[in-house]
Design a protein around this motif. Structure first.
Motif, PDB file in Angstrom:
ATOM      1  N   LYS A 175      25.483  75.847 -11.421  1.00 48.61           N
ATOM      2  CA  LYS A 175      26.214  75.232 -12.541  1.00 48.61           C
ATOM      3  C   LYS A 175      26.717  73.850 -12.166  1.00 48.61           C
ATOM      4  CE  LYS A 175      28.210  79.047 -15.123  1.00 48.61           C
ATOM      5  NZ  LYS A 175      29.409  79.739 -15.515  1.00 48.61           N
TER       6      LYS A 175
ATOM      7  N   ASP B 294      25.607  85.878  -4.218  1.00 51.56           N
ATOM      8  CA  ASP B 294      25.328  87.157  -3.552  1.00 51.56           C
ATOM      9  C   ASP B 294      25.904  87.047  -2.132  1.00 51.56           C
ATOM     10  OD1 ASP B 294      24.359  89.313  -2.169  1.00 51.56           O
ATOM     11  OD2 ASP B 294      22.367  89.244  -3.108  1.00 51.56           O
TER      12      ASP B 294
ATOM     13  N   GLU C  54      31.668  83.078  -7.707  1.00 49.92           N
ATOM     14  CA  GLU C  54      31.416  84.321  -8.449  1.00 49.92           C
ATOM     15  C   GLU C  54      30.997  84.013  -9.885  1.00 49.92           C
ATOM     16  OE1 GLU C  54      34.839  86.803  -7.545  1.00 49.92           O
ATOM     17  OE2 GLU C  54      34.272  86.813  -5.410  1.00 49.92           O
ATOM     18  N   ASP C  55      31.577  82.944 -10.430  1.00 48.19           N
ATOM     19  CA  ASP C  55      31.181  82.484 -11.766  1.00 48.19           C
ATOM     20  C   ASP C  55      29.691  82.102 -11.780  1.00 48.19           C
ATOM     21  OD1 ASP C  55      31.705  81.719 -14.447  1.00 48.19           O
ATOM     22  OD2 ASP C  55      31.940  79.611 -13.833  1.00 48.19           O
ATOM     23  N   CYS C  56      29.199  81.660 -10.634  1.00 46.50           N
ATOM     24  CA  CYS C  56      27.793  81.243 -10.528  1.00 46.50           C
ATOM     25  C   CYS C  56      26.901  82.373 -10.001  1.00 46.50           C
ATOM     26  CB  CYS C  56      27.666  80.039  -9.602  1.00 46.50           C
ATOM     27  SG  CYS C  56      28.490  78.572 -10.220  1.00 46.50           S
ATOM     28  N   GLY C  57      27.471  83.554  -9.866  1.00 45.43           N
ATOM     29  CA  GLY C  57      26.655  84.710  -9.472  1.00 45.43           C
ATOM     30  C   GLY C  57      26.221  84.691  -8.016  1.00 45.43           C
TER      31      GLY C  57
ATOM     32  N   LEU D  10      22.317  82.585  -5.169  1.00 50.28           N
ATOM     33  CA  LEU D  10      23.253  82.252  -6.258  1.00 50.28           C
ATOM     34  C   LEU D  10      22.440  82.229  -7.555  1.00 50.28           C
ATOM     35  CD1 LEU D  10      26.291  80.328  -6.025  1.00 50.28           C
ATOM     36  CD2 LEU D  10      24.690  78.996  -7.364  1.00 50.28           C
ATOM     37  N   LYS D  11      22.796  83.145  -8.476  1.00 50.36           N
ATOM     38  CA  LYS D  11      21.910  83.341  -9.641  1.00 50.36           C
ATOM     39  C   LYS D  11      21.979  82.222 -10.676  1.00 50.36           C
ATOM     40  CE  LYS D  11      21.669  88.372  -9.534  1.00 50.36           C
ATOM     41  NZ  LYS D  11      22.870  88.588  -8.660  1.00 50.36           N
ATOM     42  N   LYS D  12      23.226  81.712 -10.906  1.00 51.54           N
ATOM     43  CA  LYS D  12      23.389  80.750 -12.020  1.00 51.54           C
ATOM     44  C   LYS D  12      23.987  79.433 -11.505  1.00 51.54           C
ATOM     45  CE  LYS D  12      26.061  83.800 -13.853  1.00 51.54           C
ATOM     46  NZ  LYS D  12      27.211  84.305 -14.554  1.00 51.54           N
TER      47      LYS D  12
END
Ligand code: MTE
Length: 395
Positions: free
Chosen positions: A103, A167, A162-165, A99-101
């Motif tokens: 939050k 995968d 998806e808002d948090c990126g 998870l890229k971002k």
């Protein structure tokens, strides 16, 4: 009513006097004549009420929606009325690659996002759990009352991930965590999130969730046992394997006849129960009765409900009253003329996968008698010649 009924002949006070003004009760309450319809706890079930269950009074409810004030409760560590201004939902990955971002959302931020409203049942995995070995409790409130159905409103979890990126190729599981002291954490397979069914809910039956049901935020996991519907939801973590937390390694596991435990059987299989007439009630006289009940399946919609009056020898297809929703309670009704003789009332539900609710004998062949969770056997109510109704089991 008797001939010359005074209730007809004499005008009552409510016809001859001025009524009460508007907004006297700014938040409406049920009539005082309905004061017996309450959620009830089973004394002695747990050592303290903070770690207990209150059962919904199914015998007195109509349609498919459970009034929010009568929704069953199951708390492992008591409930809190959490200040929404201080509540946060954090989303993170067990590995940054998942998870890229990461939050942290406030309630205001969540409530600005696109929402969905859906009607779903919630059933505790332990519902009917006392009855594995034999009959244990007298009424439908206690046999089946860890069951409720509401219209929930909230934001699909997919949208937040998806808002948090997220995968999806790497992150195949979600861990949901509650903000109460019970360390309530449950693993949810990512397929359930990806298909859009799982959502973080703030609304229940048109208003905010009730504190007892997780205000201001809970997870809705349609078709899955209640324990995964984490209340006071404060964190979602994505990972690549099931987490095997205490509530999925020690509790909420099925003891099988060979002595082994079965884990992660979270879907609530197709089940039904006649709610009226039911155990503890009494038929006053021979004649016509509307037999009514509820059917549900964690795998989709209910397609048919059959009712028997002779303990499962003959069956009659019940009228399914709409709306029939996916993974929601479904109301059925059937006409019955009681001839005053002993009778055995049963209902048997079938869902859209073709699965047929099992009799106790069939279920015990596979599951044995020592389990707690996931008892979806056919319920029998015995009607005696004096009209008294009791809980019995038919194999
Ligand atoms: N979530 C938290 N945070 N704490 C809890 O004790 N109980 C779980 C689940 N979510 C629980 C929780 C169980 S076992 C069930 S059956 C459902 O919540 C009950 O939801 P309800 O109280 O709204 O009926």
């Amino acid at each position: 009513a008797a001939e010359g009924d005074p209730a007809i002949l004499n005008l009552p006070s409510w016809t001859t006097t001025l009524g009460l003004p508007v907004a006297m009760n700014p938040y409406g309450q049920p009539s005082k004549y309905e004061s017996q319809l309450l959620r009830r706890e089973s004394p002695g079930l747990t050592r303290v009420g903070q770690a207990s269950v209150s059962f919904a009074p199914l015998q007195g409810l109509f349609g498919i929606i459970t009034p929010s004030g009568l929704h069953f409760e199951r708390h492992h560590q008591g409930w809190h009325d959490v200040d929404p201004a201080q509540h946060r939902l954090m989303i993170n990955g067990s590995d940054p690659a998942f998870l890229k971002k990461p939050k942290v959302y406030t309630m205001d931020e969540l409530m600005r996002l696109p929402s969905v409203s859906r009607i779903h049942f919630i059933e505790c995995g332990a519902n009917t759990g006392l009855e594995w070995g034999n009959v244990a409790v007298p009424t439908v409130q206690y046999t089946h009352g860890m069951l409720s159905c509401s219209e929930f409103t909230g934001v699909p979890l997919r949208l937040l991930l998806e808002d948090c990126g997220v995968d999806y190729k790497k992150a195949r599981y979600v861990l949901a965590e509650g903000a109460d002291g019970s360390s309530m954490t449950r693993t949810i397979p990512m397929e359930m999130v990806e298909n859009g069914e799982v959502f973080v809910a703030y609304g229940q039956n048109g208003e905010m969730l009730r504190p007892e049901n997780g205000y201001p935020l809970r997870l809705v996991v349609p078709g899955v046992q209640g324990v995964s519907w984490v209340k006071w939801l404060r964190r979602i973590e994505v990972g690549d394997k099931p987490y095997a937390t205490k509530d999925e390694a020690v509790h909420y596991i099925d003891l099988m006849p060979d002595g082994k435990h079965r884990q992660y059987t979270s879907i609530q299989e197709c089940k039904s129960v006649i709610t009226t007439p039911s155990g503890g009630q009494r038929l006053l006289e021979k004649g016509f009765y509307n037999v009514t009940g509820l059917a549900w399946s964690g795998r989709g919609k209910i397609t048919r409900v059959d009712v028997s009056f002779d303990g499962g020898i003959n069956w009659k297809t019940a009228r399914i009253e709409g709306p029939v929703q996916n993974k929601a309670l479904t109301r059925f009704n059937v006409d019955w003329v009681w001839d005053g003789k002993p009778a055995m009332l049963q209902s048997r539900a079938i869902d859209e996968t073709g699965y047929v609710q099992p009799a106790y004998g069939q279920l015990r062949e596979v599951r044995g008698t020592k389990s707690i969770y996931h008892n979806n056997a056919i319920q029998t109510w015995k009607v005696d010649t004096n009209g008294e109704i009791s809980n019995v089991q038919v194999l």
